[in-house]
Design a protein around this motif. Structure first.
Motif, short mmCIF file in Angstrom:
data_model
loop_
_atom_site.label_atom_id
_atom_site.label_comp_id
_atom_site.label_asym_id
_atom_site.label_seq_id
_atom_site.Cartn_x
_atom_site.Cartn_y
_atom_site.Cartn_z
N ASP A 1 -3.14 19.22 0.58
CA ASP A 1 -3.23 18.91 1.73
C ASP A 1 -4.79 18.12 1.95
OD1 ASP A 1 -3.08 20.71 2.58
OD2 ASP A 1 -2.08 19.98 4.24
N SER A 2 -5.71 19.05 0.89
CA SER A 2 -7.51 18.94 1.26
C SER A 2 -7.81 17.81 2.39
CB SER A 2 -8.27 19.48 -0.11
OG SER A 2 -8.50 18.54 -0.58
N PRO A 3 -8.76 17.81 2.80
CA PRO A 3 -9.48 16.54 3.30
C PRO A 3 -9.98 15.97 1.99
CG PRO A 3 -9.93 18.46 4.81
CD PRO A 3 -9.29 19.07 4.10
N LYS A 4 -10.26 16.34 1.31
CA LYS A 4 -11.31 15.44 0.73
C LYS A 4 -10.29 14.30 -0.04
CE LYS A 4 -15.74 17.48 0.26
NZ LYS A 4 -16.42 19.21 -0.90
N TRP A 5 -9.15 15.38 -0.56
CA TRP A 5 -8.02 14.29 -1.66
C TRP A 5 -7.99 13.47 -0.48
CZ3 TRP A 5 -6.06 11.81 -5.22
CH2 TRP A 5 -4.73 12.40 -4.95
N VAL A 6 -7.53 14.19 0.82
CA VAL A 6 -6.34 13.27 1.86
C VAL A 6 -7.58 11.98 1.96
CG1 VAL A 6 -6.24 12.55 3.89
CG2 VAL A 6 -5.26 15.29 3.09
N ASN A 7 -8.80 12.15 2.13
CA ASN A 7 -10.07 10.95 2.32
C ASN A 7 -10.21 9.50 1.22
OD1 ASN A 7 -10.15 11.89 4.99
ND2 ASN A 7 -12.61 12.59 4.22
N LEU A 8 -9.79 10.81 -0.09
CA LEU A 8 -10.12 9.84 -0.86
C LEU A 8 -8.92 8.57 -1.74
CD1 LEU A 8 -11.78 8.54 -3.73
CD2 LEU A 8 -10.15 11.25 -5.18
N MET A 9 -7.52 9.57 -1.45
CA MET A 9 -6.44 9.24 -1.54
C MET A 9 -6.77 7.80 -0.21
SD MET A 9 -3.40 7.70 -2.83
CE MET A 9 -3.40 9.45 -3.91
N ALA A 10 -6.46 7.84 1.04
CA ALA A 10 -6.74 7.11 1.82
C ALA A 10 -8.14 6.00 1.70
CB ALA A 10 -7.19 7.53 3.06
N GLN A 11 -8.71 6.05 0.85
CA GLN A 11 -10.12 4.95 0.78
C GLN A 11 -9.21 4.34 -0.87
OE1 GLN A 11 -13.39 7.00 -1.00
NE2 GLN A 11 -13.14 5.54 -2.78
N TRP A 12 -8.34 4.85 -1.47
CA TRP A 12 -7.74 4.13 -2.28
C TRP A 12 -6.75 3.26 -1.87
CZ3 TRP A 12 -6.85 7.87 -6.18
CH2 TRP A 12 -7.98 8.83 -6.66
N VAL A 13 -6.26 3.51 -1.35
CA VAL A 13 -5.37 2.50 -0.46
C VAL A 13 -5.70 1.81 0.82
CG1 VAL A 13 -3.44 4.22 -1.06
CG2 VAL A 13 -4.06 4.51 1.34
N ASN A 14 -6.02 1.57 1.46
CA ASN A 14 -7.17 1.04 1.80
C ASN A 14 -7.79 -0.16 1.05
OD1 ASN A 14 -5.83 2.00 4.59
ND2 ASN A 14 -7.78 3.67 4.36
N GLU A 15 -8.55 0.14 0.59
CA GLU A 15 -9.03 -0.39 -0.95
C GLU A 15 -7.60 -1.85 -1.10
OE1 GLU A 15 -11.68 1.54 -3.79
OE2 GLU A 15 -13.09 1.75 -2.29
N TRP A 16 -7.07 -1.49 -2.08
CA TRP A 16 -5.95 -2.22 -2.10
C TRP A 16 -5.02 -2.90 -1.05
CZ3 TRP A 16 -0.73 -1.69 -0.38
CH2 TRP A 16 0.36 -2.73 -0.86
N GLU A 17 -4.76 -2.33 -0.14
CA GLU A 17 -4.56 -3.57 1.13
C GLU A 17 -5.28 -4.47 1.38
OE1 GLU A 17 -2.87 -2.80 5.75
OE2 GLU A 17 -4.95 -1.91 5.07
N ALA A 18 -6.61 -4.15 1.28
CA ALA A 18 -8.17 -5.18 1.64
C ALA A 18 -8.52 -6.42 0.97
CB ALA A 18 -9.65 -4.26 2.01
N THR A 19 -7.91 -6.08 -0.53
CA THR A 19 -7.94 -6.32 -1.95
C THR A 19 -7.71 -6.24 -3.39
OG1 THR A 19 -9.53 -4.82 -2.45
CG2 THR A 19 -11.44 -5.75 -0.91
N GLU A 20 -7.26 -5.81 -3.10
CA GLU A 20 -6.01 -4.99 -4.09
C GLU A 20 -6.21 -4.75 -4.94
OE1 GLU A 20 -2.39 -8.19 -5.07
OE2 GLU A 20 -1.87 -8.03 -2.68
N THR A 21 -7.85 -4.20 -4.44
CA THR A 21 -8.83 -3.69 -5.99
C THR A 21 -7.83 -2.24 -5.97
OG1 THR A 21 -10.72 -4.83 -5.40
CG2 THR A 21 -10.24 -2.63 -6.72
N LEU A 22 -7.45 -1.62 -7.14
CA LEU A 22 -7.19 -0.47 -7.44
C LEU A 22 -7.88 0.28 -8.40
CD1 LEU A 22 -3.71 -1.40 -9.71
CD2 LEU A 22 -3.69 -0.92 -7.08
N PRO A 23 -8.10 1.58 -7.68
CA PRO A 23 -9.40 2.42 -8.58
C PRO A 23 -9.45 2.94 -10.51
CG PRO A 23 -7.45 3.90 -7.54
CD PRO A 23 -7.76 2.60 -7.34
N VAL A 24 -10.51 2.83 -10.93
CA VAL A 24 -10.59 2.59 -12.35
C VAL A 24 -10.25 4.24 -12.38
CG1 VAL A 24 -12.44 2.09 -14.34
CG2 VAL A 24 -11.68 0.50 -11.95
#
Length: 343
Positions: free
Chosen positions: A320-343
């Motif tokens: 649950d390192s902060p960097k991993w948490v932040n990356l996952m949050a970035q991915w899910v928030n991008e999906w919520e806003a734009t339906e974009t999934l990470p490449v």
């Protein structure tokens, strides 16, 4: 309304044979884990393995069990809670096996008004016995109990540049002040036949050391290729000496050929070749669990030292390192806003 479903492997409810047995039964009876006809799987699992394995596994779980419970569950819960704090969407956590069921997690999301779900299998790589079985189980439960829900699945992220960056940084931190002769990337093992079964071309994957280097659509579902590609990307990111980095595969059942080289064989080989200072990373997992904490951090260290090794370092998963948490949050928030999934 959108929501997120995180799914990890699962764990027994306690480190006792009574609780380990039903957990192992559910896990090993999964047709994507032991992929033989059901009648044979029943004989193998319930007639042979479950007669002795629960007691042995319970002893292993006891070695790593935390006061709060199973390390895998506790870490996954901490991770889910941290992601929850970094998104406006509901976030639920389920396990593929055990009492923290996927069905209950989907119900939790439904009760909060969610009708569109981002499924996140907490596995960096695609394998039929990990990533695929999670997706299949979620879709079964969705169709049977929550037909109104729409499910989108996060792709395997083994080569995502942002993930490689935080994984590499975590490994670099683990290597600080440790002078190594060898770094071993130990990935969870799977039977060789799983590689061939997952090959959509039915001819590319030969497991001969060359097919993973030849570009193919098969790589999208080839666990072996993805493990070697992840290792290559980390080596490149950190500028590691290639001659001091190797790949192996751990945790296998007797009988069929599994991906090689085997991790336990490597623990014995390295000291004989004068490699007495070993660092081990386990990047098939995002969360420390039985396979990392007991099999690698404890048993692996003992085996390496008995073979003549002198210094051994197990580098923890991202947990649950902060960097991993932040990356996952970035991915899910991008999906919520734009339906974009990470490449």
């Amino acid at each position: 309304m959108k929501g997120v479903l995180l799914v990890n492997l699962g764990s027994p409810d306690s480190p006792t044979p009574k609780d380990v047995k039903p957990y192992l039964d559910e896990f090993l009876m999964d047709e994507r884990v032991i992929d033989v006809p059901k009648i044979l799987r029943n004989i193998l699992v319930r007639g042979i393995i479950l007669q002795t394995r629960p007691k042995k596994s319970a002893e292993a779980y006891k070695k790593i069990w935390w006061e709060e419970g199973s390390p895998l569950i506790v870490i996954s819960e901490r991770f889910a809670e941290a992601v929850r704090k970094n998104t406006k969407m509901p976030v639920a956590l389920g396990m593929r096996y055990g009492s923290m069921t996927i069905k209950n997690a989907l119900q939790e999301l439904k009760d909060q008004g969610v009708d569109e779900v981002l499924l996140v299998p907490l596995y960096p790589h695609y394998a039929m016995s990990s990533y695929e079985t999670v997706v299949v189980k979620v879709m079964q439960d969705q169709q049977n109990y929550f037909p109104e829900m729409k499910v989108t699945t996060l792709p395997a992220f083994y080569k995502n540049p942002d993930y490689i960056k935080i994984l590499s940084e975590s490994i670099a931190e683990g290597l600080e002040d440790f002078e190594y002769d060898q770094i071993l990337f130990s990935y969870h093992g799977i039977p060789e036949r799983h590689i061939r079964k997952s090959d959509p071309t039915k001819f590319h994957c030969k497991i001969d050391g060359s097919c993973c280097q030849i570009n193919s659509v098969a790589h999208h579902t080839c666990y072996r290729h993805q493990c070697y590609e992840m290792t290559r990307l980390v080596i490149e990111h950190l500028g590691l000496p290639k001659n001091k980095v190797s790949v192996s595969f751990q945790s296998r059942l007797a009988g069929d050929p599994w991906l090689k080289p085997y991790t336990d064989y490597e623990f014995e080989r390295f000291p004989k070749e004068g490699k007495k200072r070993l660092a081990v990373v386990t990047p098939a997992f995002v969360s420390d669990c039985l396979e990392t904490l007991e099999e690698i951090a404890m048993e692996g260290k003992e085996q390496f030292e008995e073979a003549g090794g002198e210094h051994y370092k197990h580098i923890s998963c991202l947990n649950d390192s902060p960097k991993w948490v932040n990356l996952m949050a970035q991915w899910v928030n991008e999906w919520e806003a734009t339906e974009t999934l990470p490449v």
